[in-house]
Design a protein around this motif. Structure first.
Motif, PDB file in Angstrom:
ATOM      1  N   ILE A 146       1.018  39.056  22.313  1.00  0.00           N
ATOM      2  CA  ILE A 146       1.374  40.399  21.874  1.00  0.00           C
ATOM      3  C   ILE A 146       1.617  40.330  20.371  1.00  0.00           C
ATOM      4  O   ILE A 146       2.385  39.504  19.886  1.00  0.00           O
ATOM      5  N   MET A 147       0.907  41.183  19.621  1.00  0.00           N
ATOM      6  CA  MET A 147       1.170  41.307  18.195  1.00  0.00           C
ATOM      7  C   MET A 147       1.373  42.795  17.960  1.00  0.00           C
ATOM      8  O   MET A 147       0.460  43.596  18.167  1.00  0.00           O
ATOM      9  N   SER A 148       2.600  43.176  17.616  1.00  0.00           N
ATOM     10  CA  SER A 148       2.861  44.586  17.342  1.00  0.00           C
ATOM     11  C   SER A 148       3.167  44.707  15.855  1.00  0.00           C
ATOM     12  O   SER A 148       4.044  44.013  15.349  1.00  0.00           O
ATOM     13  N   GLY A 149       2.434  45.549  15.177  1.00  0.00           N
ATOM     14  CA  GLY A 149       2.595  45.601  13.729  1.00  0.00           C
ATOM     15  C   GLY A 149       2.287  46.957  13.154  1.00  0.00           C
ATOM     16  O   GLY A 149       1.913  47.903  13.869  1.00  0.00           O
ATOM     17  N   TYR A 150       2.473  47.050  11.853  1.00  0.00           N
ATOM     18  CA  TYR A 150       2.194  48.264  11.103  1.00  0.00           C
ATOM     19  C   TYR A 150       1.481  47.806   9.838  1.00  0.00           C
ATOM     20  O   TYR A 150       1.956  46.896   9.163  1.00  0.00           O
ATOM     21  N   PRO A 151       0.348  48.415   9.507  1.00  0.00           N
ATOM     22  CA  PRO A 151      -0.428  47.906   8.373  1.00  0.00           C
ATOM     23  C   PRO A 151       0.370  47.876   7.054  1.00  0.00           C
ATOM     24  O   PRO A 151       1.057  48.848   6.732  1.00  0.00           O
ATOM     25  N   ILE A 152       0.301  46.775   6.370  1.00  0.00           N
ATOM     26  CA  ILE A 152       0.945  46.645   5.058  1.00  0.00           C
ATOM     27  C   ILE A 152       0.298  45.487   4.316  1.00  0.00           C
ATOM     28  O   ILE A 152       0.064  44.428   4.886  1.00  0.00           O
ATOM     29  N   THR A 153       0.009  45.695   3.047  1.00  0.00           N
ATOM     30  CA  THR A 153      -0.533  44.635   2.205  1.00  0.00           C
ATOM     31  C   THR A 153       0.604  43.665   1.885  1.00  0.00           C
ATOM     32  O   THR A 153       1.690  44.131   1.554  1.00  0.00           O
ATOM     33  N   PRO A 154       0.395  42.369   1.948  1.00  0.00           N
ATOM     34  CA  PRO A 154      -0.828  41.634   2.281  1.00  0.00           C
ATOM     35  C   PRO A 154      -0.827  41.046   3.693  1.00  0.00           C
ATOM     36  O   PRO A 154      -1.428  40.012   3.919  1.00  0.00           O
ATOM     37  N   ALA A 155      -0.198  41.737   4.650  1.00  0.00           N
ATOM     38  CA  ALA A 155      -0.113  41.187   6.010  1.00  0.00           C
ATOM     39  C   ALA A 155      -1.173  41.755   6.947  1.00  0.00           C
ATOM     40  O   ALA A 155      -1.381  41.220   8.029  1.00  0.00           O
ATOM     41  N   THR A 156      -1.837  42.823   6.529  1.00  0.00           N
ATOM     42  CA  THR A 156      -2.710  43.561   7.446  1.00  0.00           C
ATOM     43  C   THR A 156      -3.814  42.709   8.074  1.00  0.00           C
ATOM     44  O   THR A 156      -4.159  42.895   9.230  1.00  0.00           O
ATOM     45  N   ASP A 157      -4.341  41.739   7.292  1.00  0.00           N
ATOM     46  CA  ASP A 157      -5.404  40.862   7.826  1.00  0.00           C
ATOM     47  C   ASP A 157      -4.996  40.233   9.142  1.00  0.00           C
ATOM     48  O   ASP A 157      -5.844  39.954   9.985  1.00  0.00           O
ATOM     49  N   ILE A 158      -3.708  39.956   9.284  1.00  0.00           N
ATOM     50  CA  ILE A 158      -3.245  39.257  10.496  1.00  0.00           C
ATOM     51  C   ILE A 158      -3.483  40.152  11.709  1.00  0.00           C
ATOM     52  O   ILE A 158      -4.027  39.723  12.719  1.00  0.00           O
ATOM     53  N   MET A 159      -3.107  41.430  11.575  1.00  0.00           N
ATOM     54  CA  MET A 159      -3.361  42.391  12.657  1.00  0.00           C
ATOM     55  C   MET A 159      -4.851  42.521  12.936  1.00  0.00           C
ATOM     56  O   MET A 159      -5.289  42.536  14.080  1.00  0.00           O
ATOM     57  N   ALA A 219      -2.939  41.554  23.346  1.00  0.00           N
ATOM     58  CA  ALA A 219      -3.028  42.923  22.826  1.00  0.00           C
ATOM     59  C   ALA A 219      -2.402  43.022  21.444  1.00  0.00           C
ATOM     60  O   ALA A 219      -1.296  42.536  21.230  1.00  0.00           O
ATOM     61  N   VAL A 220      -3.135  43.644  20.524  1.00  0.00           N
ATOM     62  CA  VAL A 220      -2.571  44.002  19.223  1.00  0.00           C
ATOM     63  C   VAL A 220      -2.192  45.475  19.312  1.00  0.00           C
ATOM     64  O   VAL A 220      -3.004  46.304  19.723  1.00  0.00           O
ATOM     65  N   LEU A 221      -0.961  45.790  18.954  1.00  0.00           N
ATOM     66  CA  LEU A 221      -0.458  47.151  19.086  1.00  0.00           C
ATOM     67  C   LEU A 221      -0.121  47.688  17.712  1.00  0.00           C
ATOM     68  O   LEU A 221       0.748  47.151  17.026  1.00  0.00           O
ATOM     69  N   GLN A 222      -0.839  48.720  17.305  1.00  0.00           N
ATOM     70  CA  GLN A 222      -0.496  49.325  16.014  1.00  0.00           C
ATOM     71  C   GLN A 222       0.595  50.356  16.265  1.00  0.00           C
ATOM     72  O   GLN A 222       0.365  51.400  16.867  1.00  0.00           O
ATOM     73  N   MET A 223       1.792  50.052  15.793  1.00  0.00           N
ATOM     74  CA  MET A 223       2.974  50.859  16.094  1.00  0.00           C
ATOM     75  C   MET A 223       3.167  51.951  15.045  1.00  0.00           C
ATOM     76  O   MET A 223       2.472  51.999  14.043  1.00  0.00           O
ATOM     77  N   GLU A 224       4.185  52.790  15.266  1.00  0.00           N
ATOM     78  CA  GLU A 224       4.441  53.912  14.370  1.00  0.00           C
ATOM     79  C   GLU A 224       5.194  53.496  13.120  1.00  0.00           C
ATOM     80  O   GLU A 224       5.225  54.229  12.126  1.00  0.00           O
ATOM     81  N   ASP A 225       5.857  52.352  13.148  1.00  0.00           N
ATOM     82  CA  ASP A 225       6.594  51.859  11.980  1.00  0.00           C
ATOM     83  C   ASP A 225       7.034  50.422  12.272  1.00  0.00           C
ATOM     84  O   ASP A 225       6.778  49.897  13.352  1.00  0.00           O
ATOM     85  N   GLU A 226       7.707  49.818  11.309  1.00  0.00           N
ATOM     86  CA  GLU A 226       8.117  48.433  11.488  1.00  0.00           C
ATOM     87  C   GLU A 226       9.309  48.296  12.429  1.00  0.00           C
ATOM     88  O   GLU A 226       9.535  47.238  13.006  1.00  0.00           O
TER      89      GLU A 226
END
Lengths: 287, 581
Positions: B214-227, B240-247
């Motif tokens: 499980i990887m739950s994240g929110y896009p942010i430079t420079p971590a987005t590549d991980i998602m 499952a990678v889950l793009q959440m509403e916030d951190e």
């Protein structure tokens, strides 16, 4: 088969005598027995506030989280182990103030969990401040001249926000409330059950007596169609949401079934050495 | 060692050109290091990508550029001072000229014209790639093979256009090189089984190998590549990678998944980390495993999203209210990032605590050559910690999830385990998890939670070093700075100064006695870090390690240290100290 006593703990309640939350707990226990749930395969995620204390009084796997964050925690638990019966439980502040962002996105996501909101229109544990569901003009320590904020309408918001199951119960009407919780748990997706759970200490306006006089039970209205979204919204608007029963339901396929390639078994059992061929294939992409 | 750089407007394919050259060099047996300078915008604005290649491992970028490919006139203005006796390849279309005093040879090619002839101005970067390969003496078939692989899933017309562009650029440069008075001289390669990856790639691979699902994240430079990368890999393994509403949701979802027995993570950078602080406390208090990656960037607030910094360290260790155990580890190379990523999941489950991996933008995003055997996913150790099955729970009426034990670690149960139910709460609690305000219980629970993570230094060496035995000076740092320190060490040793490089791997709990013992005999220690307030120095001071032998070198302008800066500072420092003596 689990019985009611299997879900009880030895803890003595901290709720005020007469608190609506006792009724919510009782209906929840009855519903869990009825759906043939088992304490070991039930997870209850509670928020902060009076309602959040529920985890002390019910025997199951309980996670009591930070204020407003029950839904993302419940989502993580459900995805990690889909065999569990997962319920998030919190108050109107937890759900519709500090946790509002998560609420709206849980509606969009439709994970197969049940959300019980114990709504008393007031902040109780911090001893009487306005809540997001307080009526206009409601007097509290932080609104001495009456609340000037338009109250949140959780049922309309939920229907508009993409909910697949919306219900409202009243903690005094036990048979209906436990039936709604059963329906919510068995609904294959996100189910919101807003429960009117009066605060006997800080809300002298929205009392048991007031609700008994005011609430209309939609389950007894044969003309009400919970599948007709426009009709549902019109009825909620007209009644100012002072209704109980199954408000809205539509066919639903839970989020977890839509994730590409996602394992259906408990993820704790998926930890082990990664397949060598797959690994070689992945590393080849970096050459 | 040779350095090549391409510059142009953001959105012109600068990155992919760099990527193509770097992979070609890797396939030819060179060690590489890639560095890109970019801005927080999608199109426009100057960007550049630099490749260093050599026949030994390289762990940092260099100041000097030997070959500059300038797609815009601005590229020349911005970078001409880096070229000392090198070559500038420019596009005839803008009638290039060199600024006064530039010591470089100008090669002007009809890049735009050739692109137009092939049918698309966007092919200019591929023509530049071909031209660069010819100038560097790369065989055409090697770069062509890589390009073919890279575009294998594109439409046939796109593949063909790229092939033609590559060939056109290559041939055009070959004609030029015949006229040039001299050509860049390449060392002979040092072939091996190597791959090219970034720290973020290594983080993903470590997580994947460790069984994170499980990887739950929110896009942010420079971590987005991980998602994004895990979104590619997880369907292959049931995750499952889950793009959440916030951190707030990102970390809480991961904590929920950890509570239910999944190996779960989130990845973020400074602003997201600030939002996660309360929930990290929840994981500490409920003793729930969770892994958080912080790819540090320049702060505070939005700061400089695309620039590297190491300024979250104190927030990672002490951020958030109250006092709870946190494990903070810091990898110092791409290989260590892989190692720390899988180890983080073992530590999180072993110690039932949040584990934060502190990387930084430079380590997260820049590509490096890595020995393939160092990224050995199928053979990593896996430690699930103490998890009871229902038969191990015993007869007691209710399970004591937070039982006091000798090492402070209480065996846990996962939801689904019969008779193992308990309450995990962020409120102070007794051994069964139920709320307790008893003063004695409070003190014992606080002590227990801190005691358990003390065992980490036995499981994982907290400090690593090279060349310490007879060194006169040690360069101490973490993250991408360690690579810079290693390059500085080479320069200092060339000038006759015995130099060591020391790097901290575990920042919390801080390895005070290990630091003291390791550096007891070192005469001078320079603490090199990319932040303004000297946070590593502060940690060393709090641990009573920082004495008169220690000196601080900081940088916080968003640009990485160059090895030359560190070497110069160290030499000047030692000269001054000798004068004082």
């Amino acid at each position: 088969m689990a019985t009611l006593s299997d879900f009880k703990t030895a803890e003595k309640s901290w709720w005020c005598p007469g608190c609506g939350d006792f009724g919510v707990l009782a209906a929840l226990e009855k519903a869990l027995v009825q759906v043939n749930a088992n304490p070991a395969t039930t997870a209850i995620i509670a928020g902060i506030g009076c309602s959040g204390k529920i985890g002390n009084y019910i025997n199951s796997y309980n996670l009591h989280v930070t204020h407003g964050r029950t839904l993302p925690a419940a989502m993580g638990i459900k995805l990690a182990n889909r065999t569990l019966t997962v319920l998030a439980v919190g108050g109107d502040g937890d759900a519709y103030a500090i946790g509002m962002g998560h609420f709206m996105h849980a509606l969009r996501r439709n994970i197969n969990i049940t959300y019980l909101v114990m709504d008393n229109h007031v902040y109780g544990l911090t001893k009487g401040q306005t809540s997001p569901t307080s009526d206009m003009g409601f007097h509290t320590k932080t609104s001495p001249d009456g609340s000037i904020d338009e109250p949140v309408h959780p049922l309309m918001l939920a229907v508009a926000g993409g909910a697949t199951f919306v219900a409202q119960g009243f903690s005094s009407w036990q048979p209906q409330l436990s039936r709604l919780i059963v329906q919510g748990i068995t609904h294959p997706g996100f189910s919101l059950i807003n429960v009117i759970s009066p605060c006997v200490t800080y809300n002298r306006v929205n009392t048991y007596e007031w609700y008994k006089k005011t609430l209309v039970n939609l389950d007894e209205d044969p003309s009400y169609k919970s599948s007709q979204r426009a009709q549902v919204l019109a009825r909620l608007e007209e009644s100012d949401e002072l209704v109980t029963g199954l408000i809205f339901q539509k066919p639903s396929r839970p989020y977890e079934e839509l994730i590409t390639g996602f394992s259906s078994g408990p993820l704790s059992e998926q930890v082990g050495p990664i397949n060598q061929d797959l690994w070689d294939h992945i590393l080849d992409q970096f050459e | 060692m040779l350095s090549w750089k391409i510059g142009g407007d953001q959105g012109e394919g600068i990155d992919s050109t760099g990527d193509i050259l770097i992979h070609t060099a890797n396939r030819l047996g060179y060690y590489i290091y890639g560095y890109k300078s970019f801005s927080s915008r999608i199109k426009g604005g100057h960007t550049n990508y630099k490749m260093i290649m050599a026949n030994r491992p390289i762990s940092a970028t260099t100041q000097k550029t030997d070959i500059l490919v300038a797609l815009t006139p601005q590229t020349i203005t911005l970078n001409s001072q880096e070229i000392n006796g090198g070559i500038i390849v420019a596009d005839q279309a803008y009638s290039p000229s060199l600024p006064q005093g530039t010591d470089a040879m100008l090669v002007s090619l009809a890049l735009s014209q050739m692109a137009k002839e092939i049918g698309s101005p966007v092919m200019r970067n591929m023509i530049a790639a071909g031209a660069s390969a010819a100038l560097l003496g790369f065989p055409l078939e090697v770069i062509a093979q890589y390009v073919e692989k890279r575009f294998q899933f594109k439409a046939p017309s796109i593949i063909e256009a790229n092939r033609r562009a590559l060939h056109a650029g290559y041939q055009a440069m070959l004609q030029e090189t015949a006229r040039l008075p001299w050509l860049p001289s390449l060392e002979s390669p040092h072939p091996g089984e190597r791959v090219v990856m970034t720290g973020n790639d290594a983080t993903c691979l470590g997580a994947l190998a460790a069984g994170c699902r499980i990887m739950s994240g929110y896009p942010i430079t420079p971590a987005t590549d991980i998602m994004e990368s895990l979104t590619k890999y997880f369907p292959m393994v049931g995750g499952a990678v889950l793009q959440m509403e916030d951190e707030l949701a990102s970390i809480t979802c991961a904590i929920g998944a950890g509570f239910a027995g999944a190996r779960a993570m989130t990845a973020t950078s400074g602003p997201g980390l600030s939002l996660m602080q309360e929930a990290i406390g929840l994981a500490s208090m409920t003793e729930t495993p969770v892994v958080i990656v912080d790819t540090q960037r320049a702060g505070p607030s939005t700061g400089m999203p695309t620039k590297s910094e190491q300024s979250d360290l104190l927030a990672l260790i002490y951020g958030g209210h109250g006092e709870g155990p946190r494990i903070v580890i810091a990898p110092s190379s791409v290989e260590e990032t892989f190692e720390d990523a899988y180890e983080a999941f073992n530590l999180a489950e072993h110690f039932q605590a949040p584990v934060i991996i502190a990387t930084d933008l430079s380590l997260a995003l820049w590509q490096q050559s890595v020995e393939r055997k160092a990224i050995d996913g199928p053979h990593i150790p896996i430690d699930r910690g103490e998890v009871y099955s229902s038969s191990e729970i015993g007869e007691s009426a209710s399970f004591q999830r937070y039982a006091f034990t000798a090492d402070g670690i209480s065996p846990r149960t996962l939801p689904g385990t019969a008779a193992g139910q308990f309450l995990a709460t962020g409120v102070e609690h007794g051994v069964e998890g139920k709320v307790s305000e008893d003063p004695l219980n409070r003190s014992r629970m606080m002590d227990k939670r801190f005691k358990k993570i003390g065992g980490i230094h036995d499981l994982r060496p907290p400090i690593r070093h090279e060349g310490l035995r007879d060194a006169e000076v040690a360069l101490l740092g973490i993250g991408s700075v360690t690579g810079i320190n290693k390059e500085a060490r080479i320069l200092l040793e060339q000038s006759g100064l015995k130099t060591a490089v020391v790097w901290l791997r575990t920042l919390s709990p801080f390895p005070s006695s290990q630091c003291q013992d390791l550096l007891a005999k070192t005469r001078h220690i320079v603490v090199v870090e990319q932040n303004a307030t000297g946070q590593i120095s502060q940690l060393l001071k709090m641990a009573n390690v920082f004495d008169s032998r220690y000196h601080s070198l900081t940088k916080y302008d968003g640009v990485p240290f160059f090895a030359e800066d560190v070497a110069r500072f160290t030499q000047n420092l030692l000269t001054q100290l000798e004068v004082k003596h």
